[in-house]
Every structure is written in C-alpha cells, then in structure tokens.
Design an enzyme around this catalytic site. Structure first.
Site, PDB file in Angstrom:
ATOM      1  N   ALA A 202       0.866  -1.174   0.000  1.00  0.00           N
ATOM      2  CA  ALA A 202       0.000   0.000   0.000  1.00  0.00           C
ATOM      3  C   ALA A 202       0.905   1.227   0.000  1.00  0.00           C
ATOM      4  CB  ALA A 202      -0.870  -0.017   1.245  1.00  0.00           C
TER       5      ALA A 202
ATOM      6  N   GLY B 246       0.590  -5.055   0.634  1.00  0.00           N
ATOM      7  CA  GLY B 246      -0.539  -5.167  -0.292  1.00  0.00           C
ATOM      8  C   GLY B 246      -0.178  -5.862  -1.602  1.00  0.00           C
TER       9      GLY B 246
ATOM     10  N   GLU C  81      -0.421  -9.420  -0.832  1.00  0.00           N
ATOM     11  CA  GLU C  81      -1.844  -9.708  -0.619  1.00  0.00           C
ATOM     12  C   GLU C  81      -2.594  -9.806  -1.947  1.00  0.00           C
ATOM     13  OE1 GLU C  81      -1.777  -6.446   2.300  1.00  0.00           O
ATOM     14  OE2 GLU C  81      -2.901  -7.781   3.611  1.00  0.00           O
TER      15      GLU C  81
ATOM     16  N   GLU D 259       4.366  -5.136   7.280  1.00  0.00           N
ATOM     17  CA  GLU D 259       3.592  -4.077   7.939  1.00  0.00           C
ATOM     18  C   GLU D 259       3.974  -3.900   9.405  1.00  0.00           C
ATOM     19  OE1 GLU D 259       2.347  -6.368   5.896  1.00  0.00           O
ATOM     20  OE2 GLU D 259       0.901  -5.449   4.516  1.00  0.00           O
TER      21      GLU D 259
END
Ligand code: CAA
Length: 264
Positions: free
Chosen positions: A67, A112, A115, A135
C-alpha cells in the site's frame, strides 16, 4: 476500453494482462489505483472473450511494494478502516473473478503486493522476486486480507512467523513453502506465464470457470458440502456444449474445439 492513470491493460490471444504502473513508487497501491483496478476488474468480469488474466508490475524492480505509505501515513483510524475495506473489496473481487488469474511476480511483492498475489489463482515468480508482509515494521498489520489468506495458503505457524517478523523471503523459499508455483529467470517469466495461460485458454470456458468456483467455494466449507458444490458444478459442465464436444472429440480421436456455450 477506458484508459487508466496507474494501470496498463493489454489483450492478446484471449489473455488479458494488467500491469501496475507506478514504477517510481515501486507500483505502490494508492486509493486511485485501487479504484481504477475495481473498475477494470468489472470490465473483465463482464467480457466473454478473455479466458485468463495475468497481473504484473511495471519496471524491473517491483510487482507491487505494498500500500502507498505516503497515503497511509496521513490516515486516522476511521480512514484506515475505509482504506483497508477498499483494498479488501478489490482483492476479493480479484479472487472471485470468473476466469483464472496468474500473478507474474517480477520483483518486490510486499504488503498489499503480496496480498494481491495471494488472491490470484497461482503465482509464478522471477528468481529476483521477494515476498513479505512487512507491515509490522510500520507498527501495522496486513490490512488487505494477508492475515487470512497467507495462513490459509502456507499454514498458520509459517504465516505467523512471517507476519510477526516482517521477514522477506526470496523466490526459492516462497516456492518451497507453497506460496509460489514456479520460479523462472526474470527474463523468461512472462513467456512462462503466457505459456501456461495459453494452455488454460484453450480449455472449455464453462469447465474452467466451474473448476475455479468449485475449488474456491469448497475451501470455505466442510468436505461433504464441498463435494455437493462440486456435483452442481459438474452438472453445469455436463449441460455445456463443451462437454459434448470434449467427450465426442475423445471418442472420434481428434482434438477438441471448445466454443464455451451452454446448450439450450
Ligand atoms: N509506498 C510508497 N512509496 C514507496 C513504497 C510504498 N509502499 N515502496 C517504495 N516506495 C517508494 C520509495 O519511497 C522511493 O521513492 P523516492 O524515490 O521518491 O524516495 C521509491 O519507491 C523507491 O524505493 P526505495 O528507494 O526504498 O528502493 P529500495 O530499493 O531502497 O528499497 C524496498 C525497496 C525494500 C521495497 C523499500 O522501498 C520498501 O521497504 N518499501 C516499503 C515496503 C512496505 O513496507 N510495504 C508495506 C506497505 S503497508 C501495506 O501494504 C499495508 C497493507 O497491508 C494494506
């Protein structure tokens, strides 16, 4: 086709390819990109011609480095929840796309990015690829489904180790723990992915979709319910022209030519 600021879209021989295209930020996922991806996935879901989707990243360094941290850093709790929901919704949409999706991971797939790859049907990686859910190093946890999908794919304890430490794993280790199906030299990655995509694209459209749905839905339920899902999907295939063509072609000792239509 609409044009996109952060995505490239190509289509060839019934194979669609989306390239995350913010190479200066290592293809990090900002809200604008996620919204564009949601729209593009809807277009792909509604198109009958594309048989397989491939996801990859622009540049040589990254698939997606997570992200967008410059955006994340400005969010309060409520906005963070919305951001996680936006990412989760798009990634769920990717997982439930009716056609198979291959992640061609050509570099960093972090946060992300991992993911996103985890929601694809399977992953091929360049030997230079690096996976991780870092993260924890930002005082966060994965927010786009990583705590859920990684544990389901590689097992609870391995997932916990990777998420609690934020450690990155190289492509070979990712293959050894079941995260990646195949590791290729970086310059051969797209060829290998497209070869597998082409093999799948020749199959019956109805049976390809039915197989994907049966596996995905079956993984969330007990075995008996999963077998029931499989029976219904099998019956759907039996009602298709593809099944008629596939079985007839076998008996006539010729290659099948699948058209992918349901019969009346
Ligand atoms: N968000 C925003 N920008 C990013 C980024 C990210 N996730 N990852 C890299 N960039 C930017 C860098 O800030 C840098 O920009 P500038 O040139 O403007 O300074 C550029 O991309 C190149 O990156 P680096 O200079 O850091 O390249 P490097 O080779 O030294 O390191 C890296 C590469 C190890 C991938 C490093 O960039 C890195 O650690 N990135 C962050 C990875 C990360 O923590 N991802 C998780 C994000 S949080 C998340 O994803 C939450 C969730 O689950 C939803």
């Amino acid at each position: 086709m609409p044009t996109y600021k952060h995505l490239l879209f190509e289509e060839q021989n019934q194979i669609a390819t989306i390239t995350f295209n913010r190479p200066k930020a290592l293809n990090a996922l900002n809200q604008e990109l996620l919204q564009e991806l949601a729209g593009l996935l809807d277009v792909i879901a509604g198109n009958e011609d594309w048989r397989v989707l491939v996801l990859t990243g622009a540049g040589e360094k990254a698939f997606v480095a997570g992200a967008d941290i410059t955006e994340l850093a400005t969010l309060n709790a409520l906005q963070g929840k919305y951001f996680a929901k936006l990412g989760q919704d798009v990634i769920n949409r990717l997982q439930h796309l009716p056609i198979p999706v291959i992640a061609a991971v050509n570099g960093y797939a972090l946060g992300g990015g991992s993911e996103m790859a985890l929601a694809c049907d399977f992953i091929y990686a360049a030997d230079s690829a690096m996976f991780g859910l870092p993260e924890i190093n930002l005082g966060l946890i994965p927010g786009f489904g990583g705590t859920q999908r990684l544990a389901r794919l590689i097992g609870r304890n391995r997932a916990k180790e990777l998420i609690f430490t934020g450690r990155m794993v190289k492509a070979d280790e990712a293959r050894d723990i079941g995260l990646v199906n195949k590791v290729c030299p970086a310059d051969a990655l797209m060829d290998e992915v497209l070869k597998t995509a082409a093999l799948m694209a020749q199959k019956g459209k109805v049976s390809l979709r039915a197989a994907k749905q049966a596996i995905n839905k079956g993984l969330d339920v007990d075995l008996a319910t999963g077998c029931e899902i499989e029976r219904d999907a099998f019956a759907l295939c039996m009602a298709s022209d593809d099944a008629k063509e596939g079985t007839t072609a076998f008996l006539e000792k010729r290659p099948a030519e699948f058209k992918g239509r349901l019969n009346e």
